[in-house]
Structure formats: structure tokens, C-alpha cells
Design an enzyme around this catalytic site. Sequence first.
Site, PDB file in Angstrom:
ATOM      1  N   HIS A 111       3.887 -77.868  19.322  1.00 48.45           N
ATOM      2  CA  HIS A 111       3.771 -79.358  18.729  1.00 48.45           C
ATOM      3  C   HIS A 111       4.980 -79.692  17.876  1.00 48.45           C
ATOM      4  CE1 HIS A 111       2.202 -82.613  16.277  1.00 48.45           C
ATOM      5  NE2 HIS A 111       1.080 -82.418  16.795  1.00 48.45           N
ATOM      6  N   HIS A 112       5.406 -81.024  18.068  1.00 47.12           N
ATOM      7  CA  HIS A 112       6.460 -81.231  17.602  1.00 47.12           C
ATOM      8  C   HIS A 112       6.735 -81.409  16.187  1.00 47.12           C
ATOM      9  CE1 HIS A 112      10.443 -82.713  18.866  1.00 47.12           C
ATOM     10  NE2 HIS A 112      10.489 -84.043  18.042  1.00 47.12           N
ATOM     11  N   ALA A 113       5.586 -81.432  15.430  1.00 51.40           N
ATOM     12  CA  ALA A 113       5.547 -81.159  14.098  1.00 51.40           C
ATOM     13  C   ALA A 113       6.082 -79.690  13.686  1.00 51.40           C
ATOM     14  CB  ALA A 113       4.345 -81.425  13.437  1.00 51.40           C
ATOM     15  N   ASN A 127      10.368 -79.224  12.126  1.00 50.44           N
ATOM     16  CA  ASN A 127      11.069 -80.413  12.857  1.00 50.44           C
ATOM     17  C   ASN A 127      11.845 -81.031  11.559  1.00 50.44           C
ATOM     18  OD1 ASN A 127      11.639 -83.279  13.661  1.00 50.44           O
ATOM     19  ND2 ASN A 127      10.029 -82.824  15.049  1.00 50.44           N
TER      20      ASN A 127
END
Length: 353
Positions: A19-21, A192
Site C-alpha cells: 500500500h502506498h500509505a 510515505n
Amino acid sequence: MWVIEGLADGRIAIMMRMHHAAVDGVTGAGLLAQLCSLTPEPPPLDPAMVGKSTGGAPLLALATEGAKNVLLRPLSLVSLLPRTLPVPVRWWTRSRRGAAMPAPFSAPRTSLNSSITGRRSIAFASVPLPDVKKIKNHFGVKVNDVVLAACSGAMREFLHDRGELPAQPLIAMIPVSVHEAEVGATLTEGTNKVTGMFTRMTTDVDTPVARLEAIRERVATSKEHHGELDDNLLRSWAQFAPASIMHLGARLYGDKNLPELHPVIYNLVISNVPGPDIPLYFLGARIHSMYPLGPVFHGAGLNITVFSQEGTLNIGVIACKSQVPDPWPIVRAFEREIAALVAAVDAAGTKEG
């Protein structure tokens, strides 16, 4: 992680999804480095640690840090306001003298700029990194300029073939790492930490060399303007958005196709992530290629990410399948753009000789 078997020459692919988080390009590359080794010998496994966590902050420490952040939010808001209020005025002033990067909501509309679905299409390719550096050195530009010029040419051809090339240049959002801008931050925190820079692509320019020369000027303007902005301003405001409200808002934004009802924020994301320049092994197997696939969003259903690795520049394209059923023409056009620029360099060398 997925293990994908049955590839040509008996090779195996490993697909890793995060997940980009939790990670951005920089921390993702760092994670890959931790998973890989420099020699074919697999690292020894400690049987006592199999199935157990190898790290992570204790629950009490996480709770304490979370409570401290909540208590300090009013003070953060007070400090944010004077840093934020001058931004629109300065942006407008720069725009009047032609020294500003494009503003959000000023991009031309294309079929890429609507709500996305849960289905994806991907394509990938590699070009020799020495060719990219050859272009860079001859024209006196940056590697990122070469990448953006090639992406511009690829998108110009792709949209032209679909009969929807706008007269106005596409606007790309380019992620910029802010790890170094945060005091005390480390790349091992697993989070991120990026902001975004907007730049006009050169989809409105006819030839590869002219596109490269134009992108140099446009990116330079965007970089100068972006350097004037507070690196952590956007991330600081994000902490005030309640997660539940953001989740509901994101669902409504996509379900009601709201991206179609307001001007386009930006057209696509283009990211350039530096990777390892030495051979790497994964559990004893030599890694031949690493292809990056970045996130797509409502209103911008195409992401182009390049990743340098051991003498090659790997390009990964991911898109919402309903918007781009077949993204392979984009990577093939990218390859042709690089080849055309190399040919221009060689032709110039022949004339000089």
C-alpha cells in the site's frame, strides 16, 4: 508476494504489492535492498524467528506517539496558517511573469481523467541506461528530462492514435521525496514521505529533439517554483483530515464520478526512482529486471514509473483497465522515443566528424 511460474527460459517472477500509505519510491527501493543479497548464497534463516515479527514499535510507544500528535495538532494548525496563506499570492505572482509551474485544475481533459475501477492493465519494458546517459550528456540535460521527453512523445502518439490529443500540453504530477526535508527521519521507518511537483509535458511539440529541449525549460521552471514551497506543507495539512471522512469522501468521489464535474487536476503521474547499479540476488536467484508499478487515482488513471537497475532503465505502466485496456503501445512508443534521440545524437556526431 506472488510467485509467478512458467515464464520463458525457466525464469520465475516475484510480484510484490504494498500500500502506498506504507511506502513510497525511496522506501520501496530500500525495502527491496533489504530483501535482496549481493551474492547467490541465500542468507541463513534463524528457525527460532520463522513466523515471528522481527521488529516494530511496542504498542505503548505507538499509543504514546499517537496521543502526543493529537494534543499537538492545535499548535500545528497555528504554525501552518502563516506558512500557507502566502502560497496562492506567490503562485499568482509567478504565473503573471511566466515563472510558475502549472496550477492544479488547469490540465486538459482526456479519457484518462475520470473515475477508476478496481481492474488494472500493465505493460513494461527496458531501455539501456547508457543510451539515456548518452542523450543526457549530448544535450546537457538531466536523466529525468530525457524520461519526461520520452514519456511526452509516447503519450502524444498514444492519444493521437486514439483521436484525442489535446492542443494544450498534458500536465504531469511528479512525486518528489521529502525524506531529507524531515528532521530526524530515516528511510527505515516504512512510510510515505512525498510531495508533488506539477509540470507541463511536451505533448504539444512535434519532434523528439524539440520535445527534449522544451521539457528542459518547463521542468526547470517547475523545479524553481517547487523549491520555493514548503516540502512538508501538504503532508502537514493531511493530518487534519479524519480518516473516516476521507474514506467516505473518496468513495463518493469515485462512485458519483465527480472527477468529470470539475476541471482536471492533472493528467497522469510520472515517477523516476533510482535503483541499484550492482547485481542483486533474491534467495539465491539472480534478479534480471525490476519493473515498478505505481498507484493510480480517481481522475488520473495512468501511472508511468521508471526504475534504474544495473545498466538498464526499466519502465512500468499501470492503468485503469476501463480507461486503457492495452497500455503496451505506450511502452513501445517510449522505446521508439529513446531510439530516435539516440539516432539524433549519432547523426550530430557524424556531422561533427
